[in-house]
Motif scaffolding. Structure first.
Motif, PDB file in Angstrom:
ATOM      1  N   ARG A 183       0.751  -1.180  -0.048  1.00 39.52           N
ATOM      2  CA  ARG A 183      -0.082   0.119   0.011  1.00 39.52           C
ATOM      3  C   ARG A 183       0.931   1.185  -0.029  1.00 39.52           C
ATOM      4  O   ARG A 183       0.244   2.461  -0.146  1.00 39.52           O
ATOM      5  CB  ARG A 183      -0.878   0.001   1.463  1.00 39.52           C
ATOM      6  CG  ARG A 183      -1.853  -1.114   1.326  1.00 39.52           C
ATOM      7  CD  ARG A 183      -2.783  -0.860   2.686  1.00 39.52           C
ATOM      8  NE  ARG A 183      -3.802  -1.810   2.628  1.00 39.52           N
ATOM      9  CZ  ARG A 183      -3.536  -3.199   3.368  1.00 39.52           C
ATOM     10  NH1 ARG A 183      -2.718  -3.107   4.487  1.00 39.52           N
ATOM     11  NH2 ARG A 183      -4.703  -4.134   3.529  1.00 39.52           N
ATOM     12  N   PRO A 213      -0.537   5.836  -3.595  1.00 36.80           N
ATOM     13  CA  PRO A 213      -0.711   5.428  -2.002  1.00 36.80           C
ATOM     14  C   PRO A 213      -1.165   6.814  -1.320  1.00 36.80           C
ATOM     15  O   PRO A 213      -1.286   7.923  -1.966  1.00 36.80           O
ATOM     16  CB  PRO A 213       0.722   5.290  -1.519  1.00 36.80           C
ATOM     17  CG  PRO A 213       1.620   4.903  -3.092  1.00 36.80           C
ATOM     18  CD  PRO A 213       0.745   5.693  -3.930  1.00 36.80           C
ATOM     19  N   GLY A 268      -8.414  -1.948  -3.983  1.00 33.94           N
ATOM     20  CA  GLY A 268      -7.609  -2.096  -2.744  1.00 33.94           C
ATOM     21  C   GLY A 268      -6.762  -3.697  -2.617  1.00 33.94           C
ATOM     22  O   GLY A 268      -7.306  -4.345  -3.584  1.00 33.94           O
TER      23      GLY A 268
END
Length: 575
Positions: A15, A65, A158
């Motif tokens: 992430r 991000p 995600g």
């Protein structure tokens, strides 16, 4: 589901920003005049620089991000220099509302032609992943999905959402695998596969563990153990299993799972997941054990021959030493025997007095203390012929004894004396003759069913197989599959090439020419000329690299470093 594929640290790395190298910096972080015009639409400096980071990060990672203010300092500094802004203003982008950053990302994606991952894009991803799940594990499939989304300019969803898609594709692949091998999973074979997981009292372990345990060294006992495994696998028809319905990568992946998991872990899996793993493991083990048997036998035979050669050399050295001692003894005995002035009763004592040896040495060696004078010639003749032929008892290889008598080069296969010595012509299928004639050469013997020692011709297409692949191959190379059409075209190409060659040779001053002896002279190929545009681009890249190093040095001096950096070795780096 996500934590079963990646750890918490790996998920966090997926992430966040990874560390950036020079190649990524040069490729993804230059701004064109159109880019600068687009970014100037944002009002405040921190907004302009924050949007620039998103503009360059999206093609680089396939997503942006949340920690935009903590982008790699080299990337942020390069963008700030191109925009004429201080890099410190990027920290002010952190105070912007999350909705504001999302709006900026939406505008950047629209400018670049990227789409968000909605139902239609996710459905396309669902059609892409199952076909690749047959050949890849979950981490590799996750990275492949990221590359696919980036290639079609879809913003990566995600991590958990993408991992759920990967898990669904993996389940579909397992069902497809079981359906393709269902005809091999009879009830009797299913019981045999389950018995691999049961502990055998004689082995004190399961058969599965036994198959995964290799030999420690090349020895006759190791060869026997591997042969026992091979017989057991042949009893289960492992060598005859046809798993061609599964892709090679899928078979390799399932076999790796079978070797990695314990018998207890496999036993806890459902039958439709356990049996394909054990089936591919059996087929792979049959090939591996066969290769191991051949290799161990070759190494053991070579080791035995080496030890036999050493023993033979030692015996020859001992023989030479004994012959030297006997010759020394003869040098002392023969003058005494030949001297008529020495009485018979003093013949046995004189050599011992000169050599200072015990008086009973002759008895321990089996010789008498006194030698009658009339038998002196016969004794001398016997002493001269006391050294017998080399004893071969205890030698480990018969081939060494044959080589001691003569070599194949000395006596051909048709020579009667060579035939008496045991030499035979090397012909495949005659194992004993091959061993007697020496080690086989490469290509003399092939082992059917082996991967390492099989005939290479078995990997070629058979005529029936080529008939099914010919049309596709001809389509890829742009040739007609009909010989009546393709052959005249090839002949025309050949005639044209020969005509060009004749013109070149006729001029006599080209790079390809005939010398005075009529020999064809072909000089080494010259390197391809580099276009001037490429040379200019190379110089520009060199200047960018120098600027990049200067920016890094300035940032280090000012202490501008991100709170958290992710190593390129961490999973997900560069995604």
């Amino acid at each position: 589901m996500a934590t079963r594929v990646f750890s918490d640290e790996e998920l966090e790395a997926l992430r966040s920003f990874p560390m950036i190298g020079k190649d990524e910096l040069i490729r993804y972080f230059p701004l064109t005049p159109a880019d600068e015009a687009f970014l100037r639409k944002f009002l405040r400096p921190q907004t302009v620089l924050g949007a620039a980071v998103q503009l360059c990060t999206l093609p680089w990672l396939g997503f942006v991000p949340d920690e935009v203010p903590w982008a790699p300092p080299a990337a942020a500094g390069r963008l700030a220099r191109q925009l004429g802004l201080p890099v410190e203003v990027l920290r002010g982008y952190e105070v912007s509302r999350e909705q504001t950053r999302t709006d900026h990302l939406r505008q950047v994606a629209k400018y670049l032609g990227w789409r968000p991952a909605k139902s239609l894009e996710l459905k396309e991803l669902d059609g892409f992943l199952p076909a690749r799940a047959m050949e890849r594990d979950s981490p590799s499939l996750f990275r492949l999905g990221c590359e696919y989304l980036r290639s079609v300019k879809v913003i990566r969803p995600g991590v958990v959402t993408l991992l759920e898609k990967v898990g669904t594709a993996r389940q579909a692949a397992e069902q497809e695998t079981h359906a393709r091998v269902a005809h091999l999973l009879t009830r009797e074979r299913g019981r045999g596969l389950d018995n691999l997981l049961v502990v055998d009292p004689a082995l004190r372990s399961s058969r599965l563990h036994r198959l995964g345990t290799g030999p420690m060294q090349a020895s006759p006992n190791s060869v026997g153990g591997e042969v026992e495994k091979l017989v057991f696998l042949r009893g289960l028809d492992a060598h005859a299993l046809d798993l061609s319905a599964l892709p090679a990568e899928r078979r390799r992946h399932l076999a790796q799972i079978g070797r990695r998991l314990t018998a207890q872990a496999l036993e806890r899996r459902e039958a439709n997941r356990r049996h394909p793993i054990l089936l591919t493991l059996l087929a792979q083990s049959a090939v591996d054990v066969l290769d191991s048997v051949v290799q161990l036998f070759d190494q053991t035979l070579s080791g035995s021959e080496s030890r036999a050669r050493i023993k033979l050399r030692n015996e020859l050295a001992e023989r030479a030493k004994l012959s030297e001692d006997r010759l020394t003894l003869l040098d002392e005995i023969l003058p005494v025997l030949a001297d008529a002035g020495i009485p018979d009763e003093a013949v046995g004592t004189l050599p011992r007095q000169d050599r200072h040896v015990p008086a009973d040495r002759g008895k321990r060696r089996g010789h008498g203390a006194a030698l009658p004078r009339p038998r002196a010639p016969a004794v001398a003749g016997g002493l001269l012929h006391l050294h017998p032929p080399v004893r071969a008892e205890g030698l480990e290889d018969r081939a060494v004894q044959e080589r001691h008598r003569g070599t194949a080069a000395d006596r051909g296969p048709d020579d009667p004396a060579g035939a008496e010595r045991g030499w035979r012509t090397q012909r495949p299928g005659q194992g004993a003759d091959l061993l007697r004639a020496g080690p086989p050469r490469s290509g003399d013997v092939y082992v059917p069913g082996s991967r390492r020692y099989d005939n290479p011709e078995t990997y070629l297409f058979k005529p029936a197989q080529w008939a099914t692949h010919r049309a596709e191959f001809c389509r890829l190379v742009g040739k007609s599959s009909d010989a009546s059409e393709a052959l005249p075209l090839v002949m025309d190409e050949l005639d044209e090439a020969l005509a060009d060659l004749e013109d070149t040779l006729g001029s006599g001053d080209g790079p390809v020419r005939l010398n005075d002896a009529g020999e064809l002279v072909i000089p080494p190929l010259t390197a391809e000329d580099i276009p001037s545009e490429a040379e200019a681009l190379h110089g520009e890249l060199d200047s960018i690299t120098v600027d990049y190093d200067r920016e890094l040095a300035q940032l280090d001096e000012k202490g501008h470093r991100p709170l958290r950096t992710v190593s390129v070795d961490e999973p997900g780096a560069g995604l």
